[in-house]
Design a protein around this motif. Structure first.
Motif, short mmCIF file in Angstrom:
data_model
loop_
_atom_site.label_atom_id
_atom_site.label_comp_id
_atom_site.label_asym_id
_atom_site.label_seq_id
_atom_site.Cartn_x
_atom_site.Cartn_y
_atom_site.Cartn_z
N TRP A 46 6.84 9.27 15.46
CA TRP A 46 6.37 10.64 15.67
C TRP A 46 6.92 11.63 14.70
N TYR A 47 6.27 12.47 14.01
CA TYR A 47 6.72 13.37 12.98
C TYR A 47 6.24 14.78 13.31
N PRO A 48 7.13 15.89 12.81
CA PRO A 48 6.46 17.12 13.13
C PRO A 48 5.17 17.62 12.33
N ASP A 49 4.47 18.15 13.22
CA ASP A 49 3.10 18.54 12.70
C ASP A 49 3.15 20.15 12.21
N LEU A 70 0.58 22.53 14.02
CA LEU A 70 0.64 22.82 15.45
C LEU A 70 2.21 23.02 15.78
N PRO A 71 2.61 24.19 15.95
CA PRO A 71 4.03 24.57 16.25
C PRO A 71 4.40 23.79 17.51
N ALA A 72 5.73 23.49 17.41
CA ALA A 72 6.51 22.61 18.34
C ALA A 72 5.70 21.30 18.75
N THR A 73 4.98 20.65 17.88
CA THR A 73 4.15 19.52 18.36
C THR A 73 4.59 18.41 17.16
N GLU A 74 4.36 17.26 17.82
CA GLU A 74 4.66 16.05 16.54
C GLU A 74 3.42 15.37 16.68
N ARG A 75 3.13 14.66 15.63
CA ARG A 75 1.79 13.93 15.34
C ARG A 75 2.16 12.39 14.98
N TRP A 76 1.35 11.40 15.56
CA TRP A 76 1.95 10.02 15.21
C TRP A 76 1.33 9.47 13.85
N TRP A 77 2.19 9.00 13.15
CA TRP A 77 1.94 8.24 12.04
C TRP A 77 1.80 6.65 12.05
N ALA A 120 2.28 17.40 7.05
CA ALA A 120 2.11 17.14 8.57
C ALA A 120 0.85 18.03 8.76
N SER A 121 0.60 18.85 8.07
CA SER A 121 -0.77 19.67 8.34
C SER A 121 -2.09 19.15 7.70
N ASP A 122 -1.97 18.58 6.33
CA ASP A 122 -3.22 17.87 5.84
C ASP A 122 -3.46 16.64 5.80
N GLY A 123 -2.50 15.72 6.40
CA GLY A 123 -2.71 14.50 6.44
C GLY A 123 -2.56 13.35 5.16
N LYS A 124 -2.25 14.18 4.10
CA LYS A 124 -2.32 13.51 2.95
C LYS A 124 -0.68 12.79 2.29
N GLY A 125 0.26 13.38 3.18
CA GLY A 125 1.56 13.01 2.62
C GLY A 125 1.90 11.95 3.15
#
Length: 312
Positions: A9-12, A15-22, A109-114
């Motif tokens: 899980w990493y900060p997105d 989406l403030p205060a949200t994490e996204r699964w890598w 986190a925002s564009d999903g490319k990194g």
């Protein structure tokens, strides 16, 4: 360049205060509130330098600013403790705990490319099966294993010892297998609908034809529904469906699907599948109930230390 960053899980930033699964190679659609993430401890923040008096100037103000800068540098670099006991006058550096692990860049986190940078999740308790993506743990019975790799890329535990499948197949079978995954029926919104739709696939993959096409039990000849009911799972309202299946070869078995919303607070549905061989060599059916009751959110204090109490 190939990334070696582990799944987690990493900060997105989108989406403030949200994490996204890598997942190790790309960002997924799974998110969770950031405050559910385990706290990471690092060095205490450095105190701010003294603020000069309003309108102050001259030598006194300059001295205060200089002293403040020196103090900040000393805190960040670590305090130097001079040991004088036993005649040892060498300076010793005092440690201040592990450094905080860097998180992903906001644009990543925002564009999903990194590619995010972080340490791997902590090792799981051997008595627990941890599904990090869906935010749950399951108790591991005695005599079971957590294989590092399986044909189906889902969180899995199973009985340790395999046997030659009784059907027209050269494969090895196991007396019981439990898996946890995100539901694939994304158009279904209720746990009941997901469980009822999944049970047939669960039975077929366990006792009819597996993912590589083997018919390890020469196929299912019939099934009987034993249970279909609502229940509480990991603090959420879920639904359970259980079948008794009969096969052309071997004693058949029991198949169960448990569906429930992820405890991470997302809209994702979680599906736990349990398949137990019938007959004398299969585990007691009560173990299936114990595993189902033992599903907990990750970090729940009541979820640990139960593996030894579950029968084979």
């Amino acid at each position: 360049m190939t990334s070696s960053t582990p799944p987690g899980w990493y900060p997105d930033a989108g989406l403030p205060a949200t994490e996204r699964w890598w997942d190790g190679t790309a960002w997924t659609a799974h998110t969770r509130p950031r405050d559910l993430a385990p706290q990471q401890f690092g060095p205490p923040p450095a105190p701010a330098p003294p603020v000069p008096p309003r309108g102050g100037s001259g030598p006194r103000t300059a001295v205060l600013a200089a002293v403040g800068a020196v103090l900040v540098a000393a805190v960040v670099a670590g305090a130097v403790v001079v040991g004088r006991g036993g005649g040892d006058d060498r300076p010793r550096t005092a440690t201040s705990g592990p450094a905080r692990t860097p998180t992903s860049d906001a644009s990543d986190a925002s564009d999903g490319k990194g590619t995010p940078t972080s340490s791997a999740p902590p090792a799981a308790d051997p008595s627990l099966l941890v599904d990090e993506l869906d935010g749950i743990t399951l108790p591991v019975p005695d005599g079971w294993e957590k294989p590092s790799s399986t044909v189906e890329d889902v969180t899995t535990m199973r009985t340790e010892h395999s046997y030659d499948c009784p059907g027209d197949s050269a494969s090895f079978c196991y007396h019981a297998t439990v898996t946890s995954r995100t539901a694939t029926q994304t158009e279904l919104t209720s746990a009941e609908a997901v469980a009822k739709a999944d049970i047939k696939d669960a039975a077929n993959s366990s006792y009819d034809r597996d993912l590589v096409g083997n018919r390890n039990y020469d196929g299912i000849t019939s099934h009987t529904q034993l249970a279909s009911k609502s229940l509480s799972v990991a603090g959420r309202t879920g639904y359970l469906v259980r079948w008794r299946v009969r096969t052309s070869a071997g004693p058949g078995g029991y198949v169960e699907t448990v569906a429930f919303p992820s405890p991470l607070g997302t809209e994702s549905m979680v599906v736990v599948r349990l398949a137990f061989d019938a007959g004398a060599d299969g585990p007691p059916l009560g173990t299936m109930d114990t595993i189902t009751r033992g599903i907990r959110p990750i970090g729940d204090a009541t979820s640990g230390g139960v593996g030894s109490s579950i029968g084979r």
